[in-house]
Design a protein around this motif. Sequence first.
Motif, short mmCIF file in Angstrom:
data_model
loop_
_atom_site.label_atom_id
_atom_site.label_comp_id
_atom_site.label_asym_id
_atom_site.label_seq_id
_atom_site.Cartn_x
_atom_site.Cartn_y
_atom_site.Cartn_z
N VAL A 1 0.84 -1.20 0.00
CA VAL A 1 0.00 0.00 0.00
C VAL A 1 0.88 1.25 0.00
N GLY A 2 1.94 1.25 0.82
CA GLY A 2 2.83 2.40 0.91
C GLY A 2 3.52 2.73 -0.40
N GLU A 3 3.85 1.70 -1.18
CA GLU A 3 4.52 1.89 -2.46
C GLU A 3 3.57 2.31 -3.57
N SER A 4 2.28 2.09 -3.37
CA SER A 4 1.31 2.41 -4.40
C SER A 4 0.93 3.89 -4.34
N ASP A 5 0.09 4.29 -5.24
CA ASP A 5 -0.38 5.68 -5.26
C ASP A 5 -1.56 5.90 -4.32
N VAL A 6 -1.99 4.86 -3.62
CA VAL A 6 -3.12 4.96 -2.71
C VAL A 6 -2.71 5.83 -1.51
N GLU A 7 -3.60 6.71 -1.08
CA GLU A 7 -3.34 7.54 0.10
C GLU A 7 -3.10 6.65 1.31
N SER A 8 -2.02 6.94 2.02
CA SER A 8 -1.70 6.20 3.24
C SER A 8 -1.40 7.20 4.34
N PRO A 9 -1.85 6.92 5.56
CA PRO A 9 -1.54 7.84 6.66
C PRO A 9 -0.10 7.71 7.16
N PHE A 10 0.64 6.74 6.61
CA PHE A 10 1.99 6.47 7.07
C PHE A 10 3.01 6.90 6.02
N SER A 11 4.18 7.31 6.51
CA SER A 11 5.24 7.80 5.63
C SER A 11 6.00 6.64 5.00
N PHE A 12 6.41 6.86 3.74
CA PHE A 12 7.17 5.86 2.98
C PHE A 12 8.41 6.54 2.42
N CYS A 13 9.53 5.85 2.43
CA CYS A 13 10.78 6.36 1.86
C CYS A 13 11.50 5.20 1.21
N ASP A 14 11.91 5.38 -0.03
CA ASP A 14 12.62 4.33 -0.75
C ASP A 14 14.09 4.73 -0.87
N LEU A 15 14.94 4.08 -0.06
CA LEU A 15 16.37 4.34 -0.16
C LEU A 15 16.97 3.66 -1.38
N LEU B 1 13.18 -3.67 12.01
CA LEU B 1 12.28 -2.76 12.71
C LEU B 1 13.06 -1.86 13.65
N LEU B 2 12.66 -0.59 13.70
CA LEU B 2 13.11 0.32 14.74
C LEU B 2 11.95 0.58 15.68
N SER B 3 12.20 0.47 16.97
CA SER B 3 11.18 0.75 17.98
C SER B 3 10.90 2.25 18.02
N VAL B 4 9.86 2.63 18.73
CA VAL B 4 9.52 4.04 18.89
C VAL B 4 10.69 4.79 19.53
N ASP B 5 11.34 4.18 20.52
CA ASP B 5 12.49 4.81 21.17
C ASP B 5 13.64 5.01 20.18
N GLU B 6 13.93 4.00 19.37
CA GLU B 6 15.01 4.13 18.38
C GLU B 6 14.66 5.18 17.33
N PHE C 1 11.29 10.25 9.49
CA PHE C 1 11.60 10.15 10.92
C PHE C 1 10.91 11.25 11.72
N GLU C 2 10.75 12.42 11.14
CA GLU C 2 10.06 13.50 11.84
C GLU C 2 8.61 13.12 12.11
N SER C 3 7.92 12.63 11.09
CA SER C 3 6.50 12.29 11.29
C SER C 3 6.36 11.05 12.18
N ALA C 4 7.25 10.08 12.03
CA ALA C 4 7.17 8.87 12.87
C ALA C 4 7.41 9.22 14.34
N ALA C 5 8.40 10.06 14.61
CA ALA C 5 8.69 10.44 16.00
C ALA C 5 7.53 11.25 16.58
N ARG C 6 7.00 12.17 15.79
CA ARG C 6 5.88 13.02 16.25
C ARG C 6 4.65 12.17 16.59
#
Length: 152
Positions: free
Chosen positions: A26-40, A81-86, A136-141
């Motif tokens: 879902v994140g890779e598609s053009d569908v709206e997602s409330p979560f951030s996606f980044c392709d390194l 996976l990175l935890s919320v703390d990480e 990382f900004e949106s995930a931390a927030r």
Amino acid sequence: MNVSLLSLPPAETRAGFDKVLARFAVGESDVESPFSFCDLGKEAAVVEELLLRAGAGELAGLAAFGGAVLGDDGAGTACTLLSVDEVTRVHAFLTTTGTGLTAHLTDVLSATVRGDVPYGYADDLIELLGELRGLFESAARDGLCVVYLYEA
């Protein structure tokens, strides 16, 4: 190896490897997602080196490759996976570095790219670092984890 990142709520990361893989689709598609996606993409090692030279220490590997193994299908696809703390720790570093991430760009590229650096590559890498900071900004927030997808 291609590396992609997706922010997810902690509960969703506990739902299992297959459910997390479905979220990446879902994140890779053009569908709206409330979560951030980044392709390194294949640039994770270059990003890690830039972070190391900026003084990130162990956070460089966490930011570029993730932490604990979430799952592996045995056929070339795996998740870490990175935890919320990480996520909070990586975000804190990324927000304090400012232009420090790109200060060593020329040195890193000359050490990691064979031959001439392709036209526009440095600009694309700077844009990618901006996307990584944004994730990382949106995930931390929002108190989210960050999941990494590796595809061979």
